[in-house]
Design a protein around this motif. Structure first.
Motif, PDB file in Angstrom:
ATOM      1  N   ASN A  71      -3.109  10.983  -2.152  1.00  0.00           N
ATOM      2  CA  ASN A  71      -3.583  11.167  -0.778  1.00  0.00           C
ATOM      3  C   ASN A  71      -4.678  12.230  -0.776  1.00  0.00           C
ATOM      4  O   ASN A  71      -4.713  13.100  -1.650  1.00  0.00           O
ATOM      5  N   LYS A 264       5.738   9.929   4.952  1.00  0.00           N
ATOM      6  CA  LYS A 264       5.703   8.499   4.649  1.00  0.00           C
ATOM      7  C   LYS A 264       5.923   7.673   5.915  1.00  0.00           C
ATOM      8  O   LYS A 264       5.285   6.630   6.098  1.00  0.00           O
ATOM      9  N   ARG A 265       6.788   8.156   6.784  1.00  0.00           N
ATOM     10  CA  ARG A 265       7.126   7.394   7.991  1.00  0.00           C
ATOM     11  C   ARG A 265       6.038   7.479   9.057  1.00  0.00           C
ATOM     12  O   ARG A 265       5.735   6.477   9.722  1.00  0.00           O
ATOM     13  N   VAL A 267       2.733   9.388   8.747  1.00  0.00           N
ATOM     14  CA  VAL A 267       1.355   9.778   8.421  1.00  0.00           C
ATOM     15  C   VAL A 267       0.672   8.823   7.455  1.00  0.00           C
ATOM     16  O   VAL A 267      -0.426   8.332   7.726  1.00  0.00           O
ATOM     17  N   TRP A 268       1.298   8.549   6.307  1.00  0.00           N
ATOM     18  CA  TRP A 268       0.633   7.740   5.287  1.00  0.00           C
ATOM     19  C   TRP A 268       0.734   6.242   5.594  1.00  0.00           C
ATOM     20  O   TRP A 268       1.782   5.741   5.966  1.00  0.00           O
ATOM     21  N   VAL A 269      -0.375   5.553   5.408  1.00  0.00           N
ATOM     22  CA  VAL A 269      -0.413   4.104   5.602  1.00  0.00           C
ATOM     23  C   VAL A 269       0.333   3.436   4.457  1.00  0.00           C
ATOM     24  O   VAL A 269       0.111   3.741   3.282  1.00  0.00           O
ATOM     25  N   GLY A 270       1.240   2.499   4.797  1.00  0.00           N
ATOM     26  CA  GLY A 270       2.013   1.796   3.787  1.00  0.00           C
ATOM     27  C   GLY A 270       1.312   0.547   3.290  1.00  0.00           C
ATOM     28  O   GLY A 270       0.370   0.048   3.921  1.00  0.00           O
ATOM     29  N   ASP A 273       1.285  -2.257   5.845  1.00  0.00           N
ATOM     30  CA  ASP A 273       0.736  -2.000   7.180  1.00  0.00           C
ATOM     31  C   ASP A 273      -0.493  -2.865   7.405  1.00  0.00           C
ATOM     32  O   ASP A 273      -1.486  -2.761   6.670  1.00  0.00           O
ATOM     33  N   THR A 282      -4.013   1.804   2.029  1.00  0.00           N
ATOM     34  CA  THR A 282      -2.708   2.224   1.540  1.00  0.00           C
ATOM     35  C   THR A 282      -2.806   3.620   0.914  1.00  0.00           C
ATOM     36  O   THR A 282      -3.613   3.851   0.013  1.00  0.00           O
ATOM     37  N   SER A 285      -4.670   7.581   5.914  1.00  0.00           N
ATOM     38  CA  SER A 285      -4.143   7.936   7.231  1.00  0.00           C
ATOM     39  C   SER A 285      -5.253   7.728   8.257  1.00  0.00           C
ATOM     40  O   SER A 285      -6.391   7.401   7.895  1.00  0.00           O
ATOM     41  N   ARG A 382      -0.157   7.310  11.184  1.00  0.00           N
ATOM     42  CA  ARG A 382      -0.128   6.046  10.452  1.00  0.00           C
ATOM     43  C   ARG A 382      -0.834   4.923  11.209  1.00  0.00           C
ATOM     44  O   ARG A 382      -1.345   3.971  10.594  1.00  0.00           O
ATOM     45  N   ASP A 383      -0.892   5.031  12.529  1.00  0.00           N
ATOM     46  CA  ASP A 383      -1.513   3.985  13.349  1.00  0.00           C
ATOM     47  C   ASP A 383      -1.925   4.615  14.671  1.00  0.00           C
ATOM     48  O   ASP A 383      -1.074   5.132  15.405  1.00  0.00           O
TER      49      ASP A 383
END
Length: 435
Positions: A71, A264-265, A267-270, A273, A282, A285, A382-383
């Motif tokens: 990241n 992870k839940r 902030v970070w794009v999975g 997503d 991926t 953010s 994250r979104d």
């Protein structure tokens, strides 16, 4: 001013440089910027994942933050004291030229975050050519400098065809709607891309933006920029909670850089997503930047009781209404219905949580004897559609704080994942042929 909310936080080797002669094209004219990333959720002394990382200094004042990582640094990294944020507009429609600029920016960022000069340095080279580095950071420590890059919606709208990224704009990179009370200055809004420079020394942060602007001369130009001081949120557990210019503690429940599960839940794009257009994000953010003007003079004439009612916390300890300590769980119904904390709390917003790392600012006076001061709000999520937009809609509609603030600048950016190693570069997941 969502930045004062507890809501948002339920939380080397350097690349081989071009020759000096080739660097003349980096902008010999220099760029006056006024007075005064990529490493991830790690402490300032973490060594990079690659042995070729620009080695950070020891755990001392002025240490370096690792540049390489999954990241970008400057998001969950412990928040530094100073900020220089710049939004850029693209000036070239040549894809190869733009990609080369991103690579050159990455090489320069890798060196500057390690406390090294750009290219061959500020002196000792050809007398007939501009130096590679502007020189004002010579002798200064890295000061935990982080550089974080983001791409705005307008990059995809204006250059989607010419850059081959038309179908790669993520749906999560949503345009922000007009919120109630907004008075946005177009000259401080938007941008094709951005660089967030954070450091403990303001000269180090300004030096970084200045040099990236020089390297980008002819390819990009600064659309607007903002200097910030006095962090208004912390990502460090157990650290003293910062105060904003209204004198209240800010970010009591912000996500900490060590809370990997919450990062992870929220902030970070999975990797799942969005659709194919989002796969390059991926590990990245989404960033919302808002310039929030505070009506300082009006606030300073407001009674202490009303100030505390507006926030829903006491001014001294920072404890929520009816509680004794800052970190005591708030009883929201004990607060006024329009109290900022009550409206901004995740329990009032279906769990909406974003990571904040904003800064205070003062930019002189407005010509009428009033301070041009406030909060430069920065939040990662994250979104954007599920984070900032629903939260700000609620706050702009009924927050008591709105009497004392006004949003005057705004931008949103997709922040790609970090630079993996010495061969990687900013935006490679979006622009490389392999991607």
């Amino acid at each position: 001013m969502t930045d004062t909310q507890e809501a948002t936080g339920a939380e080397a080797a350097a690349d081989k440089q071009p020759s000096r002669r080739s660097l003349i094209g980096w902008g010999g004219a220099g760029l006056a910027l006024g007075a005064a990333a990529a490493g991830g959720a790690v402490a300032m002394t973490r060594v990079g994942d690659s042995a070729d990382d620009a080695a950070p200094a020891a755990a001392e004042t002025g240490a370096a933050v690792a540049f390489h990582g999954a990241n970008q640094a400057g998001i969950a990294t412990p928040v530094q004291d100073r900020l220089h944020f710049a939004a850029f507009d693209v000036q070239t429609d040549d894809r190869a030229e733009f990609v080369q600029m991103l690579k050159d920016w990455t090489a320069a960022a890798r060196r500057m975050t390690a406390g090294k000069a750009v290219g061959d340095g500020a002196y000792g080279g050809l007398a007939e050519a501009p130096p590679d580095d502007t020189g004002e950071a010579l002798g200064l420590k890295p000061s935990r400098l982080t550089l974080t890059i983001g791409f705005g919606p307008s990059l995809f709208e204006k250059y989607g065809d010419t850059f081959g990224i038309k179908d790669r704009r993520p749906e999560a990179l949503a345009d922000l709607p007009q919120f109630a009370g907004d008075a946005l200055d177009k000259s401080r809004t938007g941008g094709d891309l951005c660089i967030q420079a954070c450091a403990d020394d303001p000269q180090v942060a300004v030096h970084a933006i200045r040099n990236l602007a020089r390297i980008g001369f002819g390819k990009v130009s600064i659309r607007w920029s903002q200097l910030g001081f006095g962090k208004t949120s912390s990502t460090t557990p157990d650290a003293q909670t910062p105060r904003n210019l209204m004198g209240f503690k800010d970010g009591t429940r912000n996500i900490a850089g060590t809370e990997t599960d919450r990062l992870k839940r929220f902030v970070w794009v999975g990797d799942k997503d969005g659709g194919k257009e989002s796969d390059w994000m991926t590990g990245g953010s989404y960033l919302v930047a808002r310039r929030i003007r505070m009506h300082i003079e009006t606030w300073d004439r407001t009674s202490l009781q009303e100030q505390e009612d507006v926030f829903g916390r006491d001014k001294g300890e920072g404890a929520p209404v009816g509680k004794a300590k800052e970190h005591d769980a708030p009883f929201l119904k004990a607060m006024k219905p329009d109290a900022h904390v009550r409206l901004a709390h995740p329990d009032s917003n279906n769990g909406v949580t974003i990571l904040r790392r904003g800064y205070s600012f003062t930019d002189g006076t407005d010509g009428l004897g009033r301070l041009e001061a406030g909060l430069f709000f920065l939040a990662y999520m994250r979104d954007v559609r599920k984070g900032f937009i629903p939260l700000q809609r609620r706050l702009s509609a009924s927050d008591a704080l709105n009497e004392y603030i006004q949003h005057v600048g705004s931008a949103v950016f997709a922040v790609p994942p970090g630079v993996r190693d010495k061969d990687d570069w900013w935006g490679s997941t979006l622009f490389s042929k392999e991607a």
